[in-house]
Design a protein around this motif. Structure first.
Motif, PDB file in Angstrom:
ATOM      1  N   PRO A 174      43.356  32.641  30.094  1.00 50.34           N
ATOM      2  CA  PRO A 174      42.058  32.207  30.616  1.00 50.34           C
ATOM      3  C   PRO A 174      41.706  30.770  30.228  1.00 50.34           C
ATOM      4  N   THR A 175      40.827  30.189  31.030  1.00 50.57           N
ATOM      5  CA  THR A 175      40.194  28.933  30.665  1.00 50.57           C
ATOM      6  C   THR A 175      39.275  29.174  29.473  1.00 50.57           C
ATOM      7  N   GLN A 176      39.239  28.266  28.524  1.00 54.36           N
ATOM      8  CA  GLN A 176      38.469  28.482  27.300  1.00 54.36           C
ATOM      9  C   GLN A 176      36.968  28.562  27.564  1.00 54.36           C
ATOM     10  N   PHE A 177      36.334  29.396  26.744  1.00 55.78           N
ATOM     11  CA  PHE A 177      34.876  29.487  26.643  1.00 55.78           C
ATOM     12  C   PHE A 177      34.208  29.991  27.928  1.00 55.78           C
ATOM     13  N   LEU A 178      34.932  30.732  28.729  1.00 51.77           N
ATOM     14  CA  LEU A 178      34.335  31.305  29.925  1.00 51.77           C
ATOM     15  C   LEU A 178      34.131  32.806  29.713  1.00 51.77           C
ATOM     16  N   ALA A 179      32.952  33.275  30.036  1.00 48.71           N
ATOM     17  CA  ALA A 179      32.656  34.704  29.955  1.00 48.71           C
ATOM     18  C   ALA A 179      31.979  35.101  31.261  1.00 48.71           C
ATOM     19  N   THR A 180      32.701  35.850  32.092  1.00 48.84           N
ATOM     20  CA  THR A 180      32.177  36.224  33.396  1.00 48.84           C
ATOM     21  C   THR A 180      33.017  37.364  33.954  1.00 48.84           C
ATOM     22  N   THR A 181      32.671  37.824  35.136  1.00 47.59           N
ATOM     23  CA  THR A 181      33.467  38.828  35.841  1.00 47.59           C
ATOM     24  C   THR A 181      34.268  38.135  36.929  1.00 47.59           C
ATOM     25  N   VAL A 182      35.538  38.484  37.034  1.00 51.59           N
ATOM     26  CA  VAL A 182      36.406  37.826  38.002  1.00 51.59           C
ATOM     27  C   VAL A 182      37.233  38.881  38.733  1.00 51.59           C
ATOM     28  N   ASN A 183      37.472  38.643  40.009  1.00 52.02           N
ATOM     29  CA  ASN A 183      38.289  39.544  40.818  1.00 52.02           C
ATOM     30  C   ASN A 183      39.728  39.036  40.846  1.00 52.02           C
ATOM     31  N   VAL A 184      40.651  39.904  40.443  1.00 53.29           N
ATOM     32  CA  VAL A 184      42.081  39.575  40.439  1.00 53.29           C
ATOM     33  C   VAL A 184      42.790  40.511  41.416  1.00 53.29           C
ATOM     34  N   SER A 185      43.590  39.941  42.305  1.00 53.64           N
ATOM     35  CA  SER A 185      44.358  40.721  43.273  1.00 53.64           C
ATOM     36  C   SER A 185      45.840  40.541  43.028  1.00 53.64           C
ATOM     37  N   VAL A 186      46.588  41.641  43.089  1.00 58.45           N
ATOM     38  CA  VAL A 186      48.047  41.603  43.048  1.00 58.45           C
ATOM     39  C   VAL A 186      48.542  41.974  44.441  1.00 58.45           C
ATOM     40  N   ILE A 187      49.321  41.085  45.042  1.00 60.26           N
ATOM     41  CA  ILE A 187      49.743  41.248  46.430  1.00 60.26           C
ATOM     42  C   ILE A 187      51.266  41.359  46.485  1.00 60.26           C
ATOM     43  N   ALA A 188      51.756  42.453  47.039  1.00 60.69           N
ATOM     44  CA  ALA A 188      53.195  42.635  47.253  1.00 60.69           C
ATOM     45  C   ALA A 188      53.514  42.350  48.714  1.00 60.69           C
ATOM     46  N   THR A 189      54.552  41.572  48.945  1.00 66.06           N
ATOM     47  CA  THR A 189      54.976  41.235  50.300  1.00 66.06           C
ATOM     48  C   THR A 189      56.397  41.737  50.513  1.00 66.06           C
ATOM     49  N   ALA A 190      56.586  42.552  51.535  1.00 71.43           N
ATOM     50  CA  ALA A 190      57.919  43.025  51.904  1.00 71.43           C
ATOM     51  C   ALA A 190      58.383  42.245  53.128  1.00 71.43           C
ATOM     52  N   THR A 191      59.563  41.663  53.038  1.00 73.74           N
ATOM     53  CA  THR A 191      60.117  40.868  54.133  1.00 73.74           C
ATOM     54  C   THR A 191      61.439  41.477  54.576  1.00 73.74           C
ATOM     55  N   ASP A 192      61.562  41.734  55.869  1.00 71.37           N
ATOM     56  CA  ASP A 192      62.818  42.225  56.440  1.00 71.37           C
ATOM     57  C   ASP A 192      63.549  41.030  57.020  1.00 71.37           C
ATOM     58  N   SER A 193      64.734  40.749  56.496  1.00 75.15           N
ATOM     59  CA  SER A 193      65.461  39.547  56.907  1.00 75.15           C
ATOM     60  C   SER A 193      66.819  39.908  57.486  1.00 75.15           C
ATOM     61  N   PHE A 194      66.840  40.898  58.375  1.00 77.22           N
ATOM     62  CA  PHE A 194      68.098  41.298  59.013  1.00 77.22           C
ATOM     63  C   PHE A 194      68.456  40.248  60.060  1.00 77.22           C
ATOM     64  N   GLY A 195      69.521  39.530  59.796  1.00 76.27           N
ATOM     65  CA  GLY A 195      69.947  38.489  60.728  1.00 76.27           C
ATOM     66  C   GLY A 195      68.883  37.421  60.853  1.00 76.27           C
ATOM     67  N   GLN A 196      68.543  37.067  62.074  1.00 75.87           N
ATOM     68  CA  GLN A 196      67.578  36.003  62.313  1.00 75.87           C
ATOM     69  C   GLN A 196      66.157  36.516  62.473  1.00 75.87           C
ATOM     70  N   PHE A 197      65.973  37.823  62.323  1.00 77.41           N
ATOM     71  CA  PHE A 197      64.665  38.407  62.547  1.00 77.41           C
ATOM     72  C   PHE A 197      63.953  38.626  61.222  1.00 77.41           C
ATOM     73  N   ALA A 198      62.662  38.492  61.211  1.00 81.12           N
ATOM     74  CA  ALA A 198      61.893  38.716  59.996  1.00 81.12           C
ATOM     75  C   ALA A 198      60.555  39.330  60.331  1.00 81.12           C
ATOM     76  N   GLY A 199      60.148  40.286  59.510  1.00 87.99           N
ATOM     77  CA  GLY A 199      58.818  40.862  59.618  1.00 87.99           C
ATOM     78  C   GLY A 199      58.229  40.973  58.231  1.00 87.99           C
TER      79      GLY A 199
END
Length: 206
Positions: A174-199
């Protein structure tokens, strides 16, 4: 539409392998509606192949055959399976100036053919005064500085990630001397890379 899968004949040689379907024709129905058929690829298939459509007339007296063929090229674009992601807690309380541990309880993909890979991004919203709440993120001994966006700090972890049967942690400095509520998101991304196609698909936990 015609359900012709049950009547398929497999044709193969040293040069090719294919399936052939024969449809009975009714001249009147062709004039009124034309002919439509559906092609369904195997599960998780992505790529290209061709379909030859032939009109064949046969003389009933001589069995002489005349054929006219057109080809349709089909492309099935890869679509990534939705990644599975969960955290072990939806709310964490900590003292100011304390490194925050975020535990990722599950990270996996339903990928069936091994063509997909996972990446993870962590986002932390700025405070109400637009101050970056965390300066760094640490994962697996690697220190990631915050990439400041308009309303959040972003940490893109080095990937790709394998499926995790056991939980693992990321640590937010954390940044020093900060006291507050914060929203943290963890984002997983799945990529299909079969040949030249991607989703890409996204899974997100807070």
């Amino acid at each position: 539409y015609n359900d012709i899968a049950a009547g398929a004949r497999h044709l193969s040689s040293a040069a090719y392998s294919a399936w052939a379907y024969t449809l009975p024709a009714d001249d009147n129905s062709f004039e009124a509606d034309g002919l439509k058929f559906l092609v369904r690829a195997p599960v998780d298939y992505s790529g290209k192949f061709s379909v030859n459509v032939s009109a064949v007339t046969t003389d009933v007296k001589t069995n002489d055959i005349t054929r006219n063929t057109s080809t349709v090229d089909l492309k099935f674009v890869a679509v990534a399976d939705y990644p599975l992601l969960s955290l072990n807690a939806s709310f964490v309380e900590f003292d100011e100036d304390t490194v925050v541990e975020v535990v990722i309880a599950k990270l996996s993909s339903d990928d069936a053919d091994g063509s997909e890979f996972l990446n993870v991004t962590v986002e932390a919203m700025h405070t109400e005064h637009n101050v970056t709440m965390f300066t760094h993120l640490i994962h697996d001994g690697v220190r990631y500085p915050a990439v400041r966006k308009q309303d959040r700090a972003e940490f893109v972890l080095n990937g790709p990630f394998d499926d995790y049967d056991e939980s693992f942690s990321v640590y937010l400095v954390p940044t020093q001397f900060l006291a507050t509520t914060v929203n943290v998101s963890v984002i997983a991304t799945a990529t299909d890379s079969f040949g030249q196609f991607a989703g890409i698909s996204y899974g997100q936990s807070h």
